[in-house]
Every structure is written in structure tokens, then in C-alpha cells.
Design a protein around this motif. Structure first.
Motif, mmCIF file in Angstrom:
data_model
loop_
_atom_site.group_PDB
_atom_site.id
_atom_site.type_symbol
_atom_site.label_atom_id
_atom_site.label_comp_id
_atom_site.label_asym_id
_atom_site.label_seq_id
_atom_site.Cartn_x
_atom_site.Cartn_y
_atom_site.Cartn_z
ATOM 1 N N TRP A 85 -21.783 93.143 -67.430
ATOM 2 C CA TRP A 85 -22.349 94.174 -68.294
ATOM 3 C C TRP A 85 -23.462 93.559 -69.135
ATOM 4 C CZ3 TRP A 85 -21.400 99.078 -67.506
ATOM 5 C CH2 TRP A 85 -20.181 99.468 -66.932
ATOM 6 N N TYR A 87 -25.183 95.934 -71.405
ATOM 7 C CA TYR A 87 -25.304 96.791 -72.590
ATOM 8 C C TYR A 87 -24.363 97.969 -72.449
ATOM 9 C CZ TYR A 87 -27.765 99.463 -76.272
ATOM 10 O OH TYR A 87 -28.084 100.150 -77.416
ATOM 11 N N GLN A 88 -23.694 98.321 -73.521
ATOM 12 C CA GLN A 88 -22.889 99.538 -73.589
ATOM 13 C C GLN A 88 -22.992 100.079 -75.019
ATOM 14 O OE1 GLN A 88 -18.829 99.347 -72.018
ATOM 15 N NE2 GLN A 88 -19.296 97.357 -71.095
ATOM 16 N N GLU A 89 -23.484 101.292 -75.153
ATOM 17 C CA GLU A 89 -23.650 101.844 -76.499
ATOM 18 C C GLU A 89 -23.639 103.359 -76.414
ATOM 19 O OE1 GLU A 89 -23.287 101.642 -80.137
ATOM 20 O OE2 GLU A 89 -23.941 99.693 -79.339
ATOM 21 N N ALA A 90 -23.102 104.000 -77.449
ATOM 22 C CA ALA A 90 -23.117 105.456 -77.532
ATOM 23 C C ALA A 90 -23.275 105.884 -78.979
ATOM 24 C CB ALA A 90 -21.831 106.041 -76.950
ATOM 25 N N ASP A 91 -24.022 106.979 -79.194
ATOM 26 C CA ASP A 91 -24.127 107.572 -80.512
ATOM 27 C C ASP A 91 -24.147 109.089 -80.343
ATOM 28 O OD1 ASP A 91 -26.747 108.270 -79.761
ATOM 29 O OD2 ASP A 91 -27.621 106.524 -80.759
ATOM 30 N N ALA A 95 -25.502 108.204 -74.544
ATOM 31 C CA ALA A 95 -24.684 107.054 -74.163
ATOM 32 C C ALA A 95 -25.472 106.258 -73.135
ATOM 33 C CB ALA A 95 -23.352 107.496 -73.583
ATOM 34 N N LYS A 96 -25.509 104.930 -73.304
ATOM 35 C CA LYS A 96 -26.304 104.097 -72.401
ATOM 36 C C LYS A 96 -25.462 102.949 -71.854
ATOM 37 C CE LYS A 96 -30.717 101.665 -71.922
ATOM 38 N NZ LYS A 96 -32.009 101.324 -72.569
ATOM 39 N N LEU A 97 -25.554 102.748 -70.535
ATOM 40 C CA LEU A 97 -24.919 101.632 -69.856
ATOM 41 C C LEU A 97 -25.993 100.847 -69.118
ATOM 42 C CD1 LEU A 97 -22.012 103.555 -68.064
ATOM 43 C CD2 LEU A 97 -21.884 102.389 -70.267
ATOM 44 N N SER A 118 -29.729 100.769 -65.220
ATOM 45 C CA SER A 118 -29.687 101.358 -66.559
ATOM 46 C C SER A 118 -29.426 102.853 -66.417
ATOM 47 C CB SER A 118 -30.997 101.120 -67.298
ATOM 48 O OG SER A 118 -31.009 101.797 -68.540
ATOM 49 N N THR A 120 -28.700 106.310 -68.754
ATOM 50 C CA THR A 120 -28.694 106.922 -70.080
ATOM 51 C C THR A 120 -28.324 108.392 -69.956
ATOM 52 O OG1 THR A 120 -30.436 105.420 -70.843
ATOM 53 C CG2 THR A 120 -30.003 107.383 -72.180
#
Length: 272
Positions: A85, A87-91, A95-97, A118, A120
Motif C-alpha cells: 500500500w 496511500y489510504q485516506e478518506a474524508d 476516499a483514495k487508495l 490510484s 479515488t
């Protein structure tokens, strides 16, 4: 999103049903299931007509490394395998992987291609959900690597395997309805539309090509009414990378309610 599933990215080994050859058909590094805005699965994995199809995936049937065939499409002894991995992020908005995978043969663990994926997923808007993909492929071997679509048809690349339970499908492009299957049509976008058996309403999935892609707009599209859609590049031309070379592809998937016109797919592409 709001308690409903959106998609699953499978980074581990996914084995087929017990009646299939696991060593032939296992796969990883793809998306399944994919859900519509109501939380219903609109994708398919291990379909009985083409066991190698798998949700949203990206692969080619006629790749080569040196003189050896490297068929990630039918899983011909070579796989896209998770490496790590990034990057893993969500707001509240997205959400982005970002994940790093390698292509390797079952009998040779030395990577031949490294891919950076990537994904999104944007917050749903008025009757639609947008998913952006950025794919980069780099050679990591001392031999040349060649990308090519299927002989006589040219398909290969980014694909969405639709849930056959929703047939019949209608395919629309920037020049209207395509009633017949096709592998070649020059269009920057395609919308696959159907009537939901669950709700009785029209809905669909559109795929947009980004203008930065090599060969834009792609002449190749895989529009098959049994349930697969996606841009095909480089068709039957050979796209060869020397060691250390790379290329990128970007696509947008729009999952929408309504038909192609009422969902404003042409305008949504223009804004993309």
C-alpha cells in the motif's frame, strides 16, 4: 457511504468457486464487488461465460517480456500481485487508495512490470457517483516489454464486467446507440445502460478516457452485450517499452441513475 457499500478492492489472493481450477483462475489486484447508489452489486466475478473476467480490472492478452508471452488477461500463468500500500485516506469528500503491484509469472517470482494504481471515489452527487483511476505501468526487467490487444479483436486494457442479471444492456457513445457488439469505435466515452430488475428504473455505468492518455481518443472499445465494456488500447498495434520505460492511463467511471441523456453523460464528460 451513508451506510451503503461502494466497492471492494481485492489485494489478496482470490480463489474461484470449488468447481474451477484454483491454480489457473486465482486472481488479485482488482475491484469486486462494485455497487450502485442503492447498494446493489452491478459487477461480476468468475462469470460462467468468461471465468477470467473480474469486476473492474486492467490487463492485456498479448503482452510479452522478451520472447515470452505474458497474458494477464486470461491469467495464463502470470498475475498482477500486491506488493504494498502507498496511500489510504478518506474524508467527507472522497476516499483514495494507492497501491503498488507487480506482474510476475507463477514459475518466476522476479517482477517484470510494476503498476501503481490510484483509485479515488468521490462523494455521490445528484444521482451519480464518480470514481477516478490513474494507472501507471513501468518495466522492472532487463528485457523489453510489449503491450498488445487480442489478435483479430484488439481488446485489452481497462474493463468493467457488468452483472449479467441486469441484461439487456444498451451501449451509447458520443455518436449514439450501438446495437451490435463492437471492438472498434472512435469515441472518448461510452455509457452502458439498463433497467434495474430491483427498482424497474433506468441506470448505468459510463467510462470516460482522459485526454492525456496515449492514443486518445482510443479507437478501440470492448462493447459486448453479454456484459463487458471498456476502452481498448493499443488494439493490435505493439506498444513496446525498453527497460525503465513507463506509461500512464487515466479513466473516470460514473455510476448513475437514469438513462444516458437524463444523467447528462455527454456534459459530464465535457467537464471531465
Amino acid at each position: 457511504e451513508d451506510g451503503r457499500p461502494v466497492l471492494t478492492y481485492n489485494y489478496g489472493r482470490m480463489d474461484p468457486p470449488e468447481d474451477l481450477d484454483a491454480e489457473k483462475y486465482w486472481r488479485s489486484s482488482y475491484i469486486y464487488p462494485v455497487y450502485d447508489l442503492a447498494g446493489e452489486n452491478i459487477s461480476e466475478d468468475f462469470p460462467s461465460d468468461h471465468y477470467h473476467h473480474r469486476g473492474i480490472f486492467w490487463s492485456w492478452p498479448e503482452c510479452r517480456v522478451g520472447d515470452r508471452k505474458m497474458d494477464t488477461w486470461t491469467l495464463g500463468g502470470v498475475r498482477q500481485v500486491f506488493e504494498k500500500w502507498l496511500y489510504q485516506e478518506a474524508d467527507a469528500d472522497a476516499a483514495k487508495l494507492v497501491v503498488q503491484n507487480v506482474w510476475q509469472f507463477d514459475d518466476d517470482p522476479e517482477p517484470k512490470v510494476r503498476e501503481i494504481v490510484s483509485i479515488t471515489v468521490h462523494k455521490s452527487g445528484e444521482g451519480s457517483r464518480v470514481i477516478d483511476f490513474a494507472l501507471r505501468f513501468e518495466t522492472v526487467t532487463k528485457e523489453t516489454v510489449t503491450f498488445k490487444g487480442a489478435v483479430g479483436k484488439g481488446y485489452g486494457g481497462f474493463k468493467f464486467r457488468l452483472n449479467a442479471e441486469n441484461k439487456p444492456f444498451d451501449f451509447f457513445t458520443d455518436d449514439g446507440l450501438h446495437e451490435n457488439d463492437t471492438f472498434v469505435t472512435t469515441t472518448p466515452w461510452v455509457d452502458a445502460a439498463w433497467t434495474s430488475e430491483e427498482s424497474g428504473n433506468r441506470q448505468g455505468v459510463a467510462i470516460f478516457q482522459h485526454s492525456s492518455n496515449p492514443g486518445y481518443p482510443h479507437d478501440g472499445w470492448m462493447l459486448r452485450h453479454y456484459g463487458i465494456v471498456g476502452p481498448a488500447w493499443p488494439l493490435e498495434e505493439e506498444y513496446t517499452l525498453v527497460p525503465g520505460d513507463s506509461f500512464g492511463l487515466e479513466y473516470r467511471v460514473v455510476i448513475h441513475n437514469g438513462d444516458t441523456e437524463s444523467a447528462g453523460i455527454a456534459g459530464a464528460f465535457d467537464r471531465y
